[in-house]
Write a protein that holds these residues in place. Structure first.
Motif, PDB file in Angstrom:
ATOM      1  N   GLU A 225       0.862  -1.182   0.000  1.00  0.00           N
ATOM      2  CA  GLU A 225       0.000   0.000   0.000  1.00  0.00           C
ATOM      3  C   GLU A 225       0.898   1.231   0.000  1.00  0.00           C
ATOM      4  O   GLU A 225       1.833   1.326   0.820  1.00  0.00           O
ATOM      5  CB  GLU A 225      -0.895   0.001   1.251  1.00  0.00           C
ATOM      6  CG  GLU A 225      -1.881   1.159   1.291  1.00  0.00           C
ATOM      7  CD  GLU A 225      -2.832   1.060   2.481  1.00  0.00           C
ATOM      8  OE1 GLU A 225      -2.493   0.408   3.490  1.00  0.00           O
ATOM      9  OE2 GLU A 225      -3.935   1.638   2.389  1.00  0.00           O
ATOM     10  N   ASP A 226       0.643   2.127  -0.948  1.00  0.00           N
ATOM     11  CA  ASP A 226       1.484   3.335  -1.049  1.00  0.00           C
ATOM     12  C   ASP A 226       1.264   4.244   0.160  1.00  0.00           C
ATOM     13  O   ASP A 226       0.245   4.143   0.853  1.00  0.00           O
ATOM     14  CB  ASP A 226       1.147   4.102  -2.344  1.00  0.00           C
ATOM     15  CG  ASP A 226       1.621   3.326  -3.579  1.00  0.00           C
ATOM     16  OD1 ASP A 226       0.989   3.410  -4.637  1.00  0.00           O
ATOM     17  OD2 ASP A 226       2.624   2.568  -3.417  1.00  0.00           O
ATOM     18  N   ASN A 227       2.241   5.125   0.347  1.00  0.00           N
ATOM     19  CA  ASN A 227       2.158   6.161   1.390  1.00  0.00           C
ATOM     20  C   ASN A 227       1.860   5.571   2.765  1.00  0.00           C
ATOM     21  O   ASN A 227       1.035   6.080   3.516  1.00  0.00           O
ATOM     22  CB  ASN A 227       1.072   7.193   1.028  1.00  0.00           C
ATOM     23  CG  ASN A 227       1.312   7.764  -0.366  1.00  0.00           C
ATOM     24  OD1 ASN A 227       2.453   8.134  -0.688  1.00  0.00           O
ATOM     25  ND2 ASN A 227       0.259   7.755  -1.197  1.00  0.00           N
ATOM     26  N   LYS A 228       2.501   4.439   3.047  1.00  0.00           N
ATOM     27  CA  LYS A 228       2.348   3.809   4.377  1.00  0.00           C
ATOM     28  C   LYS A 228       3.724   3.321   4.802  1.00  0.00           C
ATOM     29  O   LYS A 228       4.511   2.856   3.981  1.00  0.00           O
ATOM     30  CB  LYS A 228       1.351   2.637   4.289  1.00  0.00           C
ATOM     31  CG  LYS A 228       1.021   2.048   5.660  1.00  0.00           C
ATOM     32  CD  LYS A 228      -0.095   1.036   5.585  1.00  0.00           C
ATOM     33  CE  LYS A 228      -0.404   0.431   6.953  1.00  0.00           C
ATOM     34  NZ  LYS A 228      -1.419  -0.638   6.872  1.00  0.00           N
ATOM     35  N   GLU A 229       4.021   3.421   6.103  1.00  0.00           N
ATOM     36  CA  GLU A 229       5.320   2.937   6.587  1.00  0.00           C
ATOM     37  C   GLU A 229       5.355   1.414   6.504  1.00  0.00           C
ATOM     38  O   GLU A 229       4.356   0.750   6.756  1.00  0.00           O
ATOM     39  CB  GLU A 229       5.521   3.362   8.047  1.00  0.00           C
ATOM     40  CG  GLU A 229       5.729   4.864   8.208  1.00  0.00           C
ATOM     41  CD  GLU A 229       5.966   5.234   9.662  1.00  0.00           C
ATOM     42  OE1 GLU A 229       5.268   4.666  10.530  1.00  0.00           O
ATOM     43  OE2 GLU A 229       6.850   6.069   9.922  1.00  0.00           O
ATOM     44  N   TYR A 239      11.161   2.498   3.010  1.00  0.00           N
ATOM     45  CA  TYR A 239      10.493   2.519   1.709  1.00  0.00           C
ATOM     46  C   TYR A 239       9.271   3.423   1.774  1.00  0.00           C
ATOM     47  O   TYR A 239       8.694   3.623   2.860  1.00  0.00           O
ATOM     48  CB  TYR A 239      10.085   1.099   1.289  1.00  0.00           C
ATOM     49  CG  TYR A 239      11.280   0.197   1.088  1.00  0.00           C
ATOM     50  CD1 TYR A 239      11.542  -0.834   2.004  1.00  0.00           C
ATOM     51  CD2 TYR A 239      12.173   0.407   0.039  1.00  0.00           C
ATOM     52  CE1 TYR A 239      12.654  -1.649   1.848  1.00  0.00           C
ATOM     53  CE2 TYR A 239      13.291  -0.397  -0.118  1.00  0.00           C
ATOM     54  CZ  TYR A 239      13.528  -1.417   0.781  1.00  0.00           C
ATOM     55  OH  TYR A 239      14.629  -2.208   0.639  1.00  0.00           O
ATOM     56  N   GLU A 240       8.842   3.898   0.571  1.00  0.00           N
ATOM     57  CA  GLU A 240       7.710   4.831   0.534  1.00  0.00           C
ATOM     58  C   GLU A 240       6.389   4.075   0.422  1.00  0.00           C
ATOM     59  O   GLU A 240       5.358   4.620   0.076  1.00  0.00           O
ATOM     60  CB  GLU A 240       7.871   5.804  -0.655  1.00  0.00           C
ATOM     61  CG  GLU A 240       7.707   5.162  -2.031  1.00  0.00           C
ATOM     62  CD  GLU A 240       8.923   4.324  -2.439  1.00  0.00           C
ATOM     63  OE1 GLU A 240       9.894   4.259  -1.652  1.00  0.00           O
ATOM     64  OE2 GLU A 240       8.879   3.734  -3.522  1.00  0.00           O
ATOM     65  N   TYR A 241       6.430   2.793   0.689  1.00  0.00           N
ATOM     66  CA  TYR A 241       5.185   1.998   0.685  1.00  0.00           C
ATOM     67  C   TYR A 241       5.259   0.994   1.825  1.00  0.00           C
ATOM     68  O   TYR A 241       6.330   0.666   2.326  1.00  0.00           O
ATOM     69  CB  TYR A 241       4.984   1.291  -0.666  1.00  0.00           C
ATOM     70  CG  TYR A 241       6.105   0.340  -1.011  1.00  0.00           C
ATOM     71  CD1 TYR A 241       7.287   0.815  -1.620  1.00  0.00           C
ATOM     72  CD2 TYR A 241       6.015  -1.015  -0.722  1.00  0.00           C
ATOM     73  CE1 TYR A 241       8.323  -0.047  -1.911  1.00  0.00           C
ATOM     74  CE2 TYR A 241       7.038  -1.876  -1.031  1.00  0.00           C
ATOM     75  CZ  TYR A 241       8.206  -1.395  -1.629  1.00  0.00           C
ATOM     76  OH  TYR A 241       9.249  -2.257  -1.917  1.00  0.00           O
ATOM     77  N   LYS A 244      -0.806  -3.261   3.229  1.00  0.00           N
ATOM     78  CA  LYS A 244      -2.243  -3.016   3.440  1.00  0.00           C
ATOM     79  C   LYS A 244      -2.734  -3.961   4.541  1.00  0.00           C
ATOM     80  O   LYS A 244      -2.563  -5.182   4.425  1.00  0.00           O
ATOM     81  CB  LYS A 244      -2.997  -3.298   2.122  1.00  0.00           C
ATOM     82  CG  LYS A 244      -4.474  -2.938   2.169  1.00  0.00           C
ATOM     83  CD  LYS A 244      -5.094  -3.172   0.797  1.00  0.00           C
ATOM     84  CE  LYS A 244      -6.588  -2.807   0.780  1.00  0.00           C
ATOM     85  NZ  LYS A 244      -7.167  -3.084  -0.563  1.00  0.00           N
TER      86      LYS A 244
END
Ligand SMILES: Nc1ccn([C@@H]2O[C@H](COP(=O)(O)OP(=O)(O)OP(=O)(O)O)[C@@H](O)[C@H]2O)c(=O)n1
Ligand SMILES: C[C@](O)(CO)[C@H](O)COP(=O)(O)O
Length: 374
Positions: A225-229, A239-241, A244
């Motif tokens: 999932e993008d924009n999640k630690e 990383y920038e993902y 989920k």
């Protein structure tokens, strides 16, 4: 069939029993102590029913062991646990015993049953052979008795006697307080209560725990999932993902939790932490693992070794393997030499190969805490 229901009290916290394992979960051979004691007491007589009172955190686990008994959730105190059990008692009499008194002789149980109509509560007691002081004054030890269990009471009289805000430490005290009669029979030193760690050396009837090993497997998958630690094995990866998930998505810890629970025969992560429960929304999975490790140790196991396989086309795992191993070692309180972490790609096959997510397969080995060794 006797008109006596047996209640075995197993819902304590063992706070004075300074071991990693709770008293009721010490193993005797392959049996937890609570099952060994309950089976043993049942071998002495044909009770109307047998009720095992369990700590709320162990109720689901405990009822897996034997279908012959009724399981009731315990309360915040011994007295509350008794009151919860009494709600399901149908017989005229009730015999209540502490699981902590593991080696009660058959003769004591027989004596209780034979004398059941002599008073409203029949209690085994021990005489005192040491000199006794009370508030720094020597008192007549012949007037001192040590009260044991099992205690056999008239159900309704006990029910009424416990309908009070006064907290009694045993049934006979409550029944006397309510103006009813108590009859004492000779107890036995073998009925000693297991309270402190050292007491275990004075419990004669227990055989050492089995040396068996228990293996469990875990498997979990999480999509990216993008924009999640991203957390993996309790480590934040740069990383920038992320993953989920209802929690922080640490797929390695979730897989490991299932392997530990599998080895203990205690179900799976969803039974302990439902993903429908907002309590666990976004939760740090390290907290979940710590709870499961505490559970595993408290119900009588020790972790022998674990082996984890991370299946990921991305991210690259190797740069973080040692940090992950150190993190898991700390969380499990297990030396790193007993923790193995492998990583592999999916050779660009399937959803993992398309870098849509990560899977982790785990295996865990447990053994019983050997109280005879320590
Ligand atoms: N809320 C409670 C407290 C105690 N017990 C049971 O009552 C018996 C006597 O209690 P004790 O020896 O004090 O056990 P623990 O409460 O576990 O010990 P501690 O007081 O040291 O925590 C034990 O078999 C214990 O499992 C219970 O069923 N429910
Ligand atoms: C019920 C009992 O075993 C009688 O001696 C004793 O009172 C239990 O005390 P605990 O502190 O709950 O173990």
């Amino acid at each position: 069939m006797l008109d006596v229901t047996l209640i075995v009290l197993c819902a304590g916290n063992s706070t004075r029993f300074d071991k990693s394992c709770k008293k009721q979960w010490l193993r005797v051979g392959k049996e937890p102590l609570w099952l060994n004691v309950t089976n043993r007491l049942n071998s002495f007589s044909n009770f109307y029913q047998t009720i095992v009172v369990s700590h709320k955190d162990e109720l689901n686990y405990m009822q897996n062991f034997n279908d012959d008994y009724i399981y009731v959730e315990g309360g915040i105190s011994r007295q509350e646990s008794i009151k919860n059990a009494l709600k399901v008692v149908k017989s005229k009499y009730v015999m209540i015993s502490d699981v902590a008194r593991a080696c009660i002789p058959e003769l004591v149980v027989k004596e209780l049953l034979q004398n059941k109509s002599k008073a409203d509560c029949i209690v085994p007691v021990l005489d005192v052979s040491d000199t006794v002081i009370y508030e720094n004054n020597t008192i007549n030890r012949d007037e001192v008795k040590l009260i044991q269990t099992p205690q056999l009471s008239v159900t309704q009289i006990l029910n009424n006697a416990l309908n009070t805000s006064i907290e009694f430490t045993d049934e006979s005290s409550a029944i006397k307080n309510s103006g009813h009669q108590v009859f004492y029979i000779k107890g036995d030193i073998s009925s000693k209560k297991l309270t402190f760690g050292d007491d275990i050396k004075q419990i004669p009837c227990l055989k050492e725990p089995s040396g068996l090993f228990f293996t469990g497997t875990g498997f979990d998958i999480h999509a990216f999932e993008d924009n999640k630690e991203m957390f993996l094995g309790g480590i934040k990866l740069p990383y920038e993902y992320g993953f989920k998930a209802h929690s922080d998505g640490d797929v390695l810890i979730h897989s490991l939790i299932d392997a530990l629970l599998g080895a203990a025969g205690a179900g799976d992560i969803g039974e302990f932490f439902p993903d429908t429960d907002d309590t666990y929304k976004g939760i740090d999975s390290k907290i979940l693992l710590e709870k499961i490790v505490n559970f595993i140790y408290s119900v009588g196991y020790e972790i022998v070794n674990i082996d984890l396989t991370i299946i990921a086309q991305k991210p690259k795992i190797n740069p973080f393997k040692n940090d992950i191993k150190s993190s898991i070692s700390k969380l499990l309180n297990l030396p790193k030499q007993f923790i193995n972490i492998k990583a592999t790609t999916a050779e660009k096959l399937g959803f993992i190969g398309r870098a849509e997510g990560v899977a982790v397969q785990s295996i865990a080995n447990l053994k019983y805490y050997n109280w005879m060794e320590k």
